[in-house]
Design an enzyme around this catalytic site. Structure first.
Site, PDB file in Angstrom:
ATOM      1  N   CYS A 256       0.742  -1.185   0.081  1.00 57.42           N
ATOM      2  CA  CYS A 256       0.019  -0.068  -0.060  1.00 57.42           C
ATOM      3  C   CYS A 256       0.755   1.240  -0.072  1.00 57.42           C
ATOM      4  O   CYS A 256       1.439   1.533  -0.840  1.00 57.42           O
ATOM      5  CB  CYS A 256      -1.073  -0.171   1.335  1.00 57.42           C
ATOM      6  SG  CYS A 256      -2.435   0.872   0.808  1.00 57.42           S
ATOM      7  N   HIS A 363      -3.886  -5.503   0.028  1.00 55.43           N
ATOM      8  CA  HIS A 363      -3.478  -5.872   1.515  1.00 55.43           C
ATOM      9  C   HIS A 363      -3.387  -7.247   1.577  1.00 55.43           C
ATOM     10  O   HIS A 363      -4.555  -7.874   1.666  1.00 55.43           O
ATOM     11  CB  HIS A 363      -4.576  -5.266   2.348  1.00 55.43           C
ATOM     12  CG  HIS A 363      -4.328  -3.559   2.731  1.00 55.43           C
ATOM     13  ND1 HIS A 363      -3.563  -3.262   3.739  1.00 55.43           N
ATOM     14  CD2 HIS A 363      -4.863  -2.775   1.818  1.00 55.43           C
ATOM     15  CE1 HIS A 363      -3.593  -1.900   3.556  1.00 55.43           C
ATOM     16  NE2 HIS A 363      -4.283  -1.468   2.603  1.00 55.43           N
ATOM     17  N   GLU A 365      -2.587  -9.147   3.870  1.00 57.09           N
ATOM     18  CA  GLU A 365      -2.875  -9.275   5.523  1.00 57.09           C
ATOM     19  C   GLU A 365      -4.482  -9.195   5.696  1.00 57.09           C
ATOM     20  O   GLU A 365      -4.904  -9.094   6.779  1.00 57.09           O
ATOM     21  CB  GLU A 365      -2.316  -8.425   6.478  1.00 57.09           C
ATOM     22  CG  GLU A 365      -2.701  -7.212   6.982  1.00 57.09           C
ATOM     23  CD  GLU A 365      -2.808  -6.026   5.474  1.00 57.09           C
ATOM     24  OE1 GLU A 365      -3.351  -5.044   5.573  1.00 57.09           O
ATOM     25  OE2 GLU A 365      -2.153  -6.449   4.551  1.00 57.09           O
TER      26      GLU A 365
END
Length: 394
Positions: A256, A363, A365
């Site tokens: 990001c 992302h 995660e």
């Protein structure tokens, strides 16, 4: 149920929406953006990348799973304001410990409910993300509109310092660690060190302005550049740090905001997207595997394609991803645009061919969200192993 105070939402172009107070009663300003996720509002609210933004949830009902003690991505709610359509009157989830509205009120987060969020989202899609104000103290539209127009915008906003950790801390696996990673906290989410710990990584999380020598003092196998809020064009310190890491041959992985930092270190420019990518359903092509991943996003800025491709204001070419992988030359050798968003051809990832560094704009995660991109943490471990092997044989 208690009677709610009347509330208004005013955009900087004058468009006005009427609703009722949700959360704290008061007044707030920020950049109005929309999030298309159908789940995961707790993670959205506590994601440091949303600092300074008034988040519009497109899902029609919010609050039905309450708030729990496990899913926060930081130590408090980060959004500047919150906009929903229908507040759930009940919460039903086995992990829920309290209600969403009470939590917003306790943390002083001003919100508004009863808004036609579809109409608001469509307005932002057509006209772009813009400054917005919410007030449940006054329903004077003209006065609020004037304050909105004098509030700060997101371009040129340096927000990393407002979300980074003040002190270094360590998150590790239960077993003895196999790897050590130094993470530059630009607004890191809690789930990132957890995902790394699952792979035997001990993560040392450092404040955003930490220099190269201090990062390397823990003898890391790699340096991680985290997600975060604000305009990446303001991150001169972090870009300079990344340049020095690349010159020293340290493996680097960014996500990001970290993708934009690596991109700038490699000579690319950033620009502001019209309304950004936010949600958990964005299609991204991984050019290494030719697979399309459904991914979680939260970014209002992007890297400019090295050939100044269509996203930067030209006409969108829906077949652009079918061509050869875009590459460009840098001080550190050849770099490829390894991932691209299939909605608008935005750069979604970079891979350096001659130095150990790569990044993605989305992302891996993600929680809540799809796990299509979870393999990228495995790719980091592989990069570390390859780098170690090359040094061992050198």
């Amino acid at each position: 149920m208690s009677t709610r105070a009347a509330a208004i939402l005013v955009l900087e172009d004058g468009r006005t929406f009427h609703g009722e107070a949700y959360g704290a009663v008061g007044e707030t300003f920020g950049e109005g953006v929309f999030n298309t996720a159908m789940t995961g509002y707790q993670e959205t609210l506590t994601d440091p990348s949303y600092h300074g933004q008034v988040v519009v949830q497109t899902a029609p009902q919010i609050g039905n799973t309450g708030i729990n003690d496990e899913d926060d991505e930081s130590d408090h709610i980060r959004v500047a304001g919150y906009v929903i359509n229908d507040p759930s009157h009940i919460r039903s989830n086995w992990r829920s410990t309290r209600g969403l509205e009470d939590t917003l009120a306790q943390q002083g987060v001003v919100g508004i409910c009863g808004v036609d969020t579809r109409a608001l989202t469509r307005h932002l899609r057509e006209h772009g993300a813009m400054r917005v104000g919410i007030s449940s103290e006054s329903t004077d539209v003209a006065a609020l509109a004037e304050r909105v127009r004098h509030s700060p915008g997101m371009e040129g906003a340096n927000l990393v310092d407002r979300v980074t950790t003040e002190e270094k801390y360590v998150v590790g696996p239960d077993e003895p660690p196999r790897y050590t990673v130094a993470a530059l906290d630009l607004g890191i989410k809690r789930n990132t060190p957890r995902r790394l710990a699952e792979r035997g990584v001990e993560t040392h999380v450092f404040p955003a302005h930490t220099g190269v020598d201090e990062l390397l003092s823990v003898e890391p196998d790699a340096v991680f550049l985290s997600n975060g809020p604000g305009d990446p064009a303001t991150a001169e310190v972090q870009v300079a740090t990344t340049v020095e890491l690349l010159r020293r041959g340290v493996p680097v992985f960014g996500i990001c905001f970290g993708n934009q930092i690596l991109g700038r270190a490699l000579g690319l420019e950033t620009f502001k997207l019209a309304y950004g990518h936010r949600g958990i359903n964005q299609p991204v092509l991984d050019r290494h595997t030719e697979k399309v991943e459904v991914t979680a996003h939260n970014h209002g800025f992007a890297l400019r394609m090295p050939d100044a491709a269509a996203t930067d204001g030209g006409e969108f070419d829906p077949t652009a991803h079918l061509g050869p992988t875009p590459t460009f030359q840098t001080e550190f050798g050849e770099v490829e645009v390894s991932h691209v968003c299939l909605n608008d051809n935005v750069v979604e990832g970079l891979t350096c061919r001659d130095v150990p560094a790569f990044s993605v704009q989305y992302h891996p995660e993600a929680a809540a969200g799809p796990h299509d991109a979870d393999y990228l943490f495995d790719r980091l471990v592989q990069l570390i192993d390859t780098h170690k092997g090359a040094h061992h044989h050198a």
